[in-house]
Design an enzyme around this catalytic site. Sequence first.
Site, PDB file in Angstrom:
ATOM      1  N   GLY A  46     -12.783  41.021  14.376  1.00  0.00           N
ATOM      2  CA  GLY A  46     -13.471  40.039  15.203  1.00  0.00           C
ATOM      3  C   GLY A  46     -13.567  38.704  14.501  1.00  0.00           C
ATOM      4  N   GLN A  51     -16.840  30.375  12.388  1.00  0.00           N
ATOM      5  CA  GLN A  51     -16.122  30.779  11.169  1.00  0.00           C
ATOM      6  C   GLN A  51     -14.913  29.903  10.889  1.00  0.00           C
ATOM      7  OE1 GLN A  51     -16.130  35.181  12.309  1.00  0.00           O
ATOM      8  NE2 GLN A  51     -16.234  35.299  10.093  1.00  0.00           N
ATOM      9  N   CYS A  93     -17.195  41.174   6.515  1.00  0.00           N
ATOM     10  CA  CYS A  93     -17.043  39.949   7.301  1.00  0.00           C
ATOM     11  C   CYS A  93     -16.022  39.064   6.620  1.00  0.00           C
ATOM     12  CB  CYS A  93     -18.394  39.235   7.378  1.00  0.00           C
ATOM     13  SG  CYS A  93     -18.340  37.680   8.264  1.00  0.00           S
ATOM     14  N   LEU A  94     -15.172  38.422   7.411  1.00  0.00           N
ATOM     15  CA  LEU A  94     -14.146  37.546   6.845  1.00  0.00           C
ATOM     16  C   LEU A  94     -14.773  36.357   6.118  1.00  0.00           C
ATOM     17  CD1 LEU A  94     -11.583  37.556   9.809  1.00  0.00           C
ATOM     18  CD2 LEU A  94     -11.436  38.841   7.668  1.00  0.00           C
ATOM     19  N   HIS A 135     -22.230  41.962  15.686  1.00  0.00           N
ATOM     20  CA  HIS A 135     -21.859  41.192  14.495  1.00  0.00           C
ATOM     21  C   HIS A 135     -21.379  39.787  14.894  1.00  0.00           C
ATOM     22  CE1 HIS A 135     -19.910  40.918  10.350  1.00  0.00           C
ATOM     23  NE2 HIS A 135     -19.361  39.901  11.001  1.00  0.00           N
ATOM     24  N   GLU A 136     -20.511  39.733  15.914  1.00  0.00           N
ATOM     25  CA  GLU A 136     -19.937  38.441  16.319  1.00  0.00           C
ATOM     26  C   GLU A 136     -20.946  37.551  17.044  1.00  0.00           C
ATOM     27  OE1 GLU A 136     -17.288  37.645  14.894  1.00  0.00           O
ATOM     28  OE2 GLU A 136     -16.737  39.671  14.305  1.00  0.00           O
ATOM     29  N   HIS A 139     -23.025  35.709  14.649  1.00  0.00           N
ATOM     30  CA  HIS A 139     -22.365  34.522  14.078  1.00  0.00           C
ATOM     31  C   HIS A 139     -22.678  33.257  14.877  1.00  0.00           C
ATOM     32  CE1 HIS A 139     -19.936  35.600  10.650  1.00  0.00           C
ATOM     33  NE2 HIS A 139     -19.353  36.610  11.278  1.00  0.00           N
TER      34      HIS A 139
HETATM   35 NI    NI Z   1     -18.293  38.204  10.454  1.00  0.00          NI
END
Ligand code: NI
Length: 182
Positions: A46, A51, A93-94, A135-136, A139
């Site tokens: 995701g 991000q 997480c990225l 999670h997304e 963000h």
């Molecule tokens: Ni993330």
Amino acid sequence: MAIQEILKHPHPTLRKKSKIVTEFDEKLKQLVADMADTMYDAPGAGLAAPQIGVLQRVVIMDVSPKDEENQLIVLINPEIVHEEGSQDGEEGCLSVVDFTAKVKRFDKIRVRTQNMEGQESEFEAEGWFARVIQHETDHINGILFIDHISFLKRTLYKKHRKKQLREEKKHEPRSTGKLRAG
Ligand code: NI
């Protein structure tokens, strides 16, 4: 292809609340395309617009099994309108480098969203899919998964991250202003 740079914690943009999307235009399509390129390149399950430095309420994900065809899910202005049960699972997480932790999430959720044309719909999700959505959507509210873990674990992560950033700095070329004459 337009793979974008993924911002890493503690970048301040990751802590900002994203704005509601009101224009369902070519620019939005381009943003989603860039996000998809970036997510699949990473690779990640995701990605949220902040991000890549865009404070818009846009999230994408692909929770299809690895050996199956890609199935991109795009949520514009998503909102979790109902939540129940709980689940524990490992998250990464990225934007959070080299760290994963167990996070408690709701097991079942109901999501109200818009698509890229602005059409509204609602759907239910559970398990891993529900986890990724939570999670997304965090963000786009400036929340990271490390906010959901214990103080002790968060402290360990932050220490590790600070050390990492110090190391990175050491390897940057020094500015001439730091050189002393004599
Ligand atoms: Ni993330």
